[in-house]
Design a protein around this motif. Structure first.
Motif, PDB file in Angstrom:
ATOM      1  N   MET A   1       0.793  -1.216   0.000  1.00  0.00           N
ATOM      2  CA  MET A   1       0.000   0.000   0.000  1.00  0.00           C
ATOM      3  C   MET A   1       0.835   1.280   0.000  1.00  0.00           C
ATOM      4  SD  MET A   1      -2.988  -0.220  -0.726  1.00  0.00           S
ATOM      5  CE  MET A   1      -4.207   1.029  -0.621  1.00  0.00           C
ATOM      6  N   PRO A   2       1.981   1.319   0.693  1.00  0.00           N
ATOM      7  CA  PRO A   2       2.745   2.572   0.650  1.00  0.00           C
ATOM      8  C   PRO A   2       3.147   2.970  -0.771  1.00  0.00           C
ATOM      9  CG  PRO A   2       3.615   1.122   2.355  1.00  0.00           C
ATOM     10  CD  PRO A   2       2.595   0.336   1.593  1.00  0.00           C
ATOM     11  N   PHE A   3       3.461   1.985  -1.606  1.00  0.00           N
ATOM     12  CA  PHE A   3       3.838   2.305  -2.982  1.00  0.00           C
ATOM     13  C   PHE A   3       2.654   2.903  -3.734  1.00  0.00           C
ATOM     14  CE2 PHE A   3       7.066  -1.120  -2.262  1.00  0.00           C
ATOM     15  CZ  PHE A   3       8.194  -0.338  -2.461  1.00  0.00           C
ATOM     16  N   PHE A   4       1.487   2.306  -3.581  1.00  0.00           N
ATOM     17  CA  PHE A   4       0.286   2.803  -4.261  1.00  0.00           C
ATOM     18  C   PHE A   4       0.014   4.255  -3.879  1.00  0.00           C
ATOM     19  CE2 PHE A   4      -4.236   3.643  -4.561  1.00  0.00           C
ATOM     20  CZ  PHE A   4      -4.562   3.164  -5.829  1.00  0.00           C
ATOM     21  N   ARG A   5       0.037   4.527  -2.578  1.00  0.00           N
ATOM     22  CA  ARG A   5      -0.235   5.897  -2.101  1.00  0.00           C
ATOM     23  C   ARG A   5       0.823   6.877  -2.607  1.00  0.00           C
ATOM     24  NH1 ARG A   5      -1.863   3.056   2.536  1.00  0.00           N
ATOM     25  NH2 ARG A   5       0.158   3.342   3.528  1.00  0.00           N
ATOM     26  N   MET A   6       2.080   6.439  -2.612  1.00  0.00           N
ATOM     27  CA  MET A   6       3.154   7.317  -3.088  1.00  0.00           C
ATOM     28  C   MET A   6       2.965   7.627  -4.573  1.00  0.00           C
ATOM     29  SD  MET A   6       6.222   7.382  -4.928  1.00  0.00           S
ATOM     30  CE  MET A   6       6.720   5.674  -5.003  1.00  0.00           C
ATOM     31  N   PHE A   7       2.665   6.610  -5.384  1.00  0.00           N
ATOM     32  CA  PHE A   7       2.448   6.859  -6.819  1.00  0.00           C
ATOM     33  C   PHE A   7       1.264   7.786  -7.021  1.00  0.00           C
ATOM     34  CE2 PHE A   7       4.544   2.578  -7.633  1.00  0.00           C
ATOM     35  CZ  PHE A   7       5.727   3.141  -8.092  1.00  0.00           C
ATOM     36  N   LYS A   8       0.183   7.576  -6.278  1.00  0.00           N
ATOM     37  CA  LYS A   8      -0.991   8.436  -6.419  1.00  0.00           C
ATOM     38  C   LYS A   8      -0.620   9.877  -6.095  1.00  0.00           C
ATOM     39  CE  LYS A   8      -5.678   9.351  -4.829  1.00  0.00           C
ATOM     40  NZ  LYS A   8      -5.473  10.795  -4.792  1.00  0.00           N
ATOM     41  N   SER A   9       0.105  10.061  -5.014  1.00  0.00           N
ATOM     42  CA  SER A   9       0.502  11.401  -4.601  1.00  0.00           C
ATOM     43  C   SER A   9       1.421  12.057  -5.627  1.00  0.00           C
ATOM     44  CB  SER A   9       1.183  11.316  -3.237  1.00  0.00           C
ATOM     45  OG  SER A   9       1.819  12.519  -2.927  1.00  0.00           O
ATOM     46  N   GLU A  10       2.452  11.330  -6.063  1.00  0.00           N
ATOM     47  CA  GLU A  10       3.441  11.888  -6.989  1.00  0.00           C
ATOM     48  C   GLU A  10       2.866  12.169  -8.376  1.00  0.00           C
ATOM     49  OE1 GLU A  10       6.589  12.869  -6.497  1.00  0.00           O
ATOM     50  OE2 GLU A  10       6.594  12.293  -4.391  1.00  0.00           O
ATOM     51  N   LEU A  11       1.963  11.321  -8.822  1.00  0.00           N
ATOM     52  CA  LEU A  11       1.462  11.443 -10.194  1.00  0.00           C
ATOM     53  C   LEU A  11       0.201  12.280 -10.300  1.00  0.00           C
ATOM     54  CD1 LEU A  11       2.009   7.752 -11.361  1.00  0.00           C
ATOM     55  CD2 LEU A  11       3.487   9.729 -11.755  1.00  0.00           C
ATOM     56  N   PHE A  12      -0.689  12.135  -9.346  1.00  0.00           N
ATOM     57  CA  PHE A  12      -2.015  12.742  -9.491  1.00  0.00           C
ATOM     58  C   PHE A  12      -2.329  13.812  -8.449  1.00  0.00           C
ATOM     59  CE2 PHE A  12      -2.208   8.255 -10.829  1.00  0.00           C
ATOM     60  CZ  PHE A  12      -2.484   8.432 -12.182  1.00  0.00           C
ATOM     61  N   GLY A  13      -1.468  13.955  -7.450  1.00  0.00           N
ATOM     62  CA  GLY A  13      -1.742  14.934  -6.406  1.00  0.00           C
ATOM     63  C   GLY A  13      -3.058  14.625  -5.716  1.00  0.00           C
ATOM     64  N   ASN A  14      -3.909  15.632  -5.591  1.00  0.00           N
ATOM     65  CA  ASN A  14      -5.194  15.448  -4.903  1.00  0.00           C
ATOM     66  C   ASN A  14      -6.343  15.141  -5.855  1.00  0.00           C
ATOM     67  OD1 ASN A  14      -4.078  15.944  -2.375  1.00  0.00           O
ATOM     68  ND2 ASN A  14      -4.254  18.156  -2.658  1.00  0.00           N
TER      69      ASN A  14
ATOM     70  N   LYS B   1      12.768   2.001 -16.131  1.00  0.00           N
ATOM     71  CA  LYS B   1      12.274   1.322 -17.342  1.00  0.00           C
ATOM     72  C   LYS B   1      10.767   1.098 -17.240  1.00  0.00           C
ATOM     73  CE  LYS B   1      13.385  -3.005 -18.790  1.00  0.00           C
ATOM     74  NZ  LYS B   1      14.325  -4.111 -18.958  1.00  0.00           N
ATOM     75  N   ILE B   2      10.289   0.722 -16.069  1.00  0.00           N
ATOM     76  CA  ILE B   2       8.841   0.524 -15.876  1.00  0.00           C
ATOM     77  C   ILE B   2       8.111   1.861 -16.007  1.00  0.00           C
ATOM     78  CG2 ILE B   2       7.040  -0.085 -14.199  1.00  0.00           C
ATOM     79  CD1 ILE B   2       9.096  -2.162 -13.063  1.00  0.00           C
ATOM     80  N   LEU B   3       8.626   2.890 -15.326  1.00  0.00           N
ATOM     81  CA  LEU B   3       7.957   4.199 -15.346  1.00  0.00           C
ATOM     82  C   LEU B   3       7.838   4.749 -16.767  1.00  0.00           C
ATOM     83  CD1 LEU B   3       9.628   5.962 -12.273  1.00  0.00           C
ATOM     84  CD2 LEU B   3       7.406   4.820 -12.348  1.00  0.00           C
TER      85      LEU B   3
ATOM     86  N   ALA C   1      -6.835   1.650 -11.970  1.00  0.00           N
ATOM     87  CA  ALA C   1      -6.321   0.402 -12.543  1.00  0.00           C
ATOM     88  C   ALA C   1      -4.870   0.566 -12.992  1.00  0.00           C
ATOM     89  CB  ALA C   1      -7.192  -0.044 -13.711  1.00  0.00           C
ATOM     90  N   GLN C   2      -4.558   1.700 -13.621  1.00  0.00           N
ATOM     91  CA  GLN C   2      -3.176   1.942 -14.051  1.00  0.00           C
ATOM     92  C   GLN C   2      -2.246   2.083 -12.846  1.00  0.00           C
ATOM     93  OE1 GLN C   2      -3.660   5.245 -16.996  1.00  0.00           O
ATOM     94  NE2 GLN C   2      -2.226   3.965 -18.134  1.00  0.00           N
ATOM     95  N   ASN C   3      -2.706   2.756 -11.814  1.00  0.00           N
ATOM     96  CA  ASN C   3      -1.896   2.927 -10.617  1.00  0.00           C
ATOM     97  C   ASN C   3      -1.651   1.577  -9.932  1.00  0.00           C
ATOM     98  OD1 ASN C   3      -0.414   4.757  -9.029  1.00  0.00           O
ATOM     99  ND2 ASN C   3      -2.084   4.988  -7.578  1.00  0.00           N
ATOM    100  N   VAL C   4      -2.664   0.723  -9.909  1.00  0.00           N
ATOM    101  CA  VAL C   4      -2.514  -0.616  -9.342  1.00  0.00           C
ATOM    102  C   VAL C   4      -1.497  -1.413 -10.158  1.00  0.00           C
ATOM    103  CG1 VAL C   4      -3.688  -2.834  -8.988  1.00  0.00           C
ATOM    104  CG2 VAL C   4      -4.775  -0.718  -8.228  1.00  0.00           C
ATOM    105  N   ALA C   5      -1.609  -1.348 -11.484  1.00  0.00           N
ATOM    106  CA  ALA C   5      -0.680  -2.087 -12.352  1.00  0.00           C
ATOM    107  C   ALA C   5       0.751  -1.591 -12.152  1.00  0.00           C
ATOM    108  CB  ALA C   5      -1.106  -1.948 -13.811  1.00  0.00           C
ATOM    109  N   LEU C   6       0.925  -0.282 -12.073  1.00  0.00           N
ATOM    110  CA  LEU C   6       2.248   0.298 -11.840  1.00  0.00           C
ATOM    111  C   LEU C   6       2.797  -0.161 -10.496  1.00  0.00           C
ATOM    112  CD1 LEU C   6       4.534   2.267 -12.602  1.00  0.00           C
ATOM    113  CD2 LEU C   6       3.166   4.104 -11.585  1.00  0.00           C
TER     114      LEU C   6
ATOM    115  N   GLU D   1       3.241   1.458 -21.343  1.00  0.00           N
ATOM    116  CA  GLU D   1       2.053   1.282 -20.504  1.00  0.00           C
ATOM    117  C   GLU D   1       1.824   2.463 -19.549  1.00  0.00           C
ATOM    118  OE1 GLU D   1       0.221  -2.112 -17.488  1.00  0.00           O
ATOM    119  OE2 GLU D   1       2.137  -2.454 -18.460  1.00  0.00           O
ATOM    120  N   PHE D   2       2.913   3.091 -19.083  1.00  0.00           N
ATOM    121  CA  PHE D   2       2.783   4.118 -18.032  1.00  0.00           C
ATOM    122  C   PHE D   2       3.299   5.507 -18.411  1.00  0.00           C
ATOM    123  CE2 PHE D   2       3.415   0.012 -15.755  1.00  0.00           C
ATOM    124  CZ  PHE D   2       2.104  -0.131 -15.319  1.00  0.00           C
TER     125      PHE D   2
END
Length: 100
Positions: free
Chosen positions: A1-14, A61-63, A23-28, A67-68
């Motif tokens: 879960m920490p990774f998911f929250r961090m990606f959400k914060s870094e990529l999408f803000g609020n 490479k993933i980022l 779904a994309q955030n989960v896959a990432l 796909e992302f």
């Protein structure tokens, strides 16, 4: 879960995420987590600069994969995201390796 929250914060803000963005955030999250988990299993991972650099390169490479790469802020913030992934991985090594 920490990774998911961090990606959400870094990529999408609020921003409120749509089903597709979730779904994309989960896959990432899953792809990055699998690479982190695999690399952390190497003996002496945190003491090995080449091993850490390899992990950073794999995360990048993933980022930047097709796909992302179109996610908001992913290219601009990739170095910060990679640093955050490494911090979370180091802080949570035992949880990542020994989670049931």
């Amino acid at each position: 879960m920490p990774f998911f929250r961090m990606f959400k914060s870094e990529l999408f803000g609020n921003t409120e995420l749509t089903e597709d963005l979730i779904a994309q955030n989960v896959a990432l999250t899953q792809q990055v987590f699998m690479v982190v988990e695999r690399e952390l299993q190497l003996a002496g991972f945190w003491e090995s600069i080449p091993a850490r650099n390899k992990l950073k390169a794999e995360i990048q490479k993933i980022l930047l994969s097709p796909e992302f790469k179109n996610l908001p802020n992913i290219i601009k913030n990739r170095n910060q995201i990679i640093s955050r992934v490494m911090e979370l991985a180091e802080k949570n090594t035992d949880r990542i390796l020994y989670a049931d």
